[in-house]
Design a protein around this motif. Sequence first.
Motif, PDB file in Angstrom:
ATOM      1  N   TYR A 157       0.809  -1.226   0.000  1.00 16.37           N
ATOM      2  CA  TYR A 157       0.000   0.000   0.000  1.00 16.37           C
ATOM      3  C   TYR A 157       0.845   1.280   0.000  1.00 16.37           C
ATOM      4  O   TYR A 157       0.341   2.346   0.345  1.00 16.37           O
ATOM      5  CB  TYR A 157      -0.950   0.037   1.203  1.00 16.37           C
ATOM      6  N   MET A 158       2.090   1.223  -0.429  1.00 12.62           N
ATOM      7  CA  MET A 158       2.996   2.377  -0.308  1.00 12.62           C
ATOM      8  C   MET A 158       2.456   3.617  -1.012  1.00 12.62           C
ATOM      9  O   MET A 158       2.545   4.730  -0.494  1.00 12.62           O
ATOM     10  CB  MET A 158       4.378   2.026  -0.843  1.00 12.62           C
ATOM     11  N   PHE A 159       1.900   3.442  -2.236  1.00 11.97           N
ATOM     12  CA  PHE A 159       1.346   4.569  -3.002  1.00 11.97           C
ATOM     13  C   PHE A 159      -0.164   4.401  -3.179  1.00 11.97           C
ATOM     14  O   PHE A 159      -0.744   4.909  -4.135  1.00 11.97           O
ATOM     15  CB  PHE A 159       2.033   4.661  -4.363  1.00 11.97           C
ATOM     16  N   VAL A 188       0.656  -2.120  -3.882  1.00 12.84           N
ATOM     17  CA  VAL A 188       1.569  -0.978  -3.788  1.00 12.84           C
ATOM     18  C   VAL A 188       1.054   0.201  -4.610  1.00 12.84           C
ATOM     19  O   VAL A 188       1.131   1.354  -4.182  1.00 12.84           O
ATOM     20  CB  VAL A 188       2.990  -1.373  -4.255  1.00 12.84           C
ATOM     21  N   PHE A 189       0.502  -0.088  -5.799  1.00  6.40           N
ATOM     22  CA  PHE A 189       0.090   0.972  -6.730  1.00  6.40           C
ATOM     23  C   PHE A 189      -1.422   0.999  -6.952  1.00  6.40           C
ATOM     24  O   PHE A 189      -1.880   1.480  -7.986  1.00  6.40           O
ATOM     25  CB  PHE A 189       0.802   0.787  -8.064  1.00  6.40           C
ATOM     26  N   LEU A 208      -0.366  -4.439  -9.709  1.00 11.57           N
ATOM     27  CA  LEU A 208      -0.296  -3.448  -8.631  1.00 11.57           C
ATOM     28  C   LEU A 208       0.771  -3.757  -7.590  1.00 11.57           C
ATOM     29  O   LEU A 208       1.027  -2.935  -6.714  1.00 11.57           O
ATOM     30  CB  LEU A 208      -1.655  -3.361  -7.918  1.00 11.57           C
ATOM     31  N   ALA A 209       1.404  -4.901  -7.666  1.00  6.28           N
ATOM     32  CA  ALA A 209       2.298  -5.354  -6.607  1.00  6.28           C
ATOM     33  C   ALA A 209       3.707  -4.773  -6.730  1.00  6.28           C
ATOM     34  O   ALA A 209       4.037  -4.042  -7.663  1.00  6.28           O
ATOM     35  CB  ALA A 209       2.356  -6.877  -6.597  1.00  6.28           C
ATOM     36  N   GLY A 221       7.907  -1.303 -15.631  1.00  2.83           N
ATOM     37  CA  GLY A 221       7.766  -0.820 -14.259  1.00  2.83           C
ATOM     38  C   GLY A 221       7.101   0.538 -14.244  1.00  2.83           C
ATOM     39  O   GLY A 221       6.942   1.175 -15.288  1.00  2.83           O
ATOM     40  N   TYR A 222       6.734   0.990 -13.060  1.00  2.42           N
ATOM     41  CA  TYR A 222       6.034   2.267 -12.937  1.00  2.42           C
ATOM     42  C   TYR A 222       6.953   3.406 -12.505  1.00  2.42           C
ATOM     43  O   TYR A 222       6.479   4.516 -12.267  1.00  2.42           O
ATOM     44  CB  TYR A 222       4.896   2.146 -11.922  1.00  2.42           C
ATOM     45  N   LEU A 223       8.245   3.148 -12.379  1.00  3.83           N
ATOM     46  CA  LEU A 223       9.148   4.174 -11.864  1.00  3.83           C
ATOM     47  C   LEU A 223      10.016   4.765 -12.962  1.00  3.83           C
ATOM     48  O   LEU A 223      10.254   4.136 -13.998  1.00  3.83           O
ATOM     49  CB  LEU A 223      10.030   3.584 -10.758  1.00  3.83           C
ATOM     50  N   THR A 224      10.496   5.985 -12.722  1.00  4.39           N
ATOM     51  CA  THR A 224      11.314   6.714 -13.686  1.00  4.39           C
ATOM     52  C   THR A 224      12.645   7.063 -13.053  1.00  4.39           C
ATOM     53  O   THR A 224      12.693   7.537 -11.915  1.00  4.39           O
ATOM     54  CB  THR A 224      10.608   8.011 -14.133  1.00  4.39           C
TER      55      THR A 224
END
Length: 244
Positions: A157-159, A188-189, A208-209, A221-224
């Motif tokens: 659940y971080m974001f 997480v997402f 979402l994990a 991935g969802y990060l930049t």
Amino acid sequence: EYYSNDANRLKDETVKKIVFGKYSDYESKVKGIAAEPIDVNRLGIINLYRKLNSDKKTYTIYILSKDGKFKLSENAAWTFDKLYKLEEIVNLHLVNTSKTTNMRDMFCDCPSLKRLDLSNFNTSKVTNMTGMFARMTKLEYLDLSTFDTSMVTEMKYMFFENNTIKRIYVSTKWNVIDNVSSANGVQVFNNCSNLVGANGTAYDSSQLAYSMAVIDGTTPGYLTKNYSLAKGITVNHAIKNKSE
């Protein structure tokens, strides 16, 4: 050192702004306001001052020390959570997190906070980031490029439910795949419906994990990744072709 260890704090709609600083720099702002000692031993090394804003409904909270230095203890869970009217945290870079191991729900439920300066956060000892940025529904960009996640084991659940967030920037110090288990990396997402990775990996409600908490590259991935250029210039987006 100060901390909040109450997991059951009630929703607060009075705190609009938090200012960290040196007492001498803000003495005129807090003149006549009763000091509330909030250091661990309540000796007044760090004092909190509640100043009523002009709307007569909300407060600016000054957290001041003689030297302008602040150190979070090992348990920093829920430090700012449920501050529903909080719009700004000034001088967060003065807060030393080098001892902190628990950042669970640290900024959870701060729906009015539009930006966070986490440029001085030391997360090298942090193991728990569960719900750290959950339900921050006005946050569009989050720069976590200083975050070292090598010790993190919990990040579920971080974001969570950040439906306005567009980009999350990290560095190569970000690596959660090796330590986080499937049970501690769920949702997480969740509902980050506007989030896009560096190479265009768009939000997928079935993905979402924690496995998506990677820099978007050869692996989706969802990060930049932050691109650091000469003379310390940082560009918070992927470098585009000159013709674009």
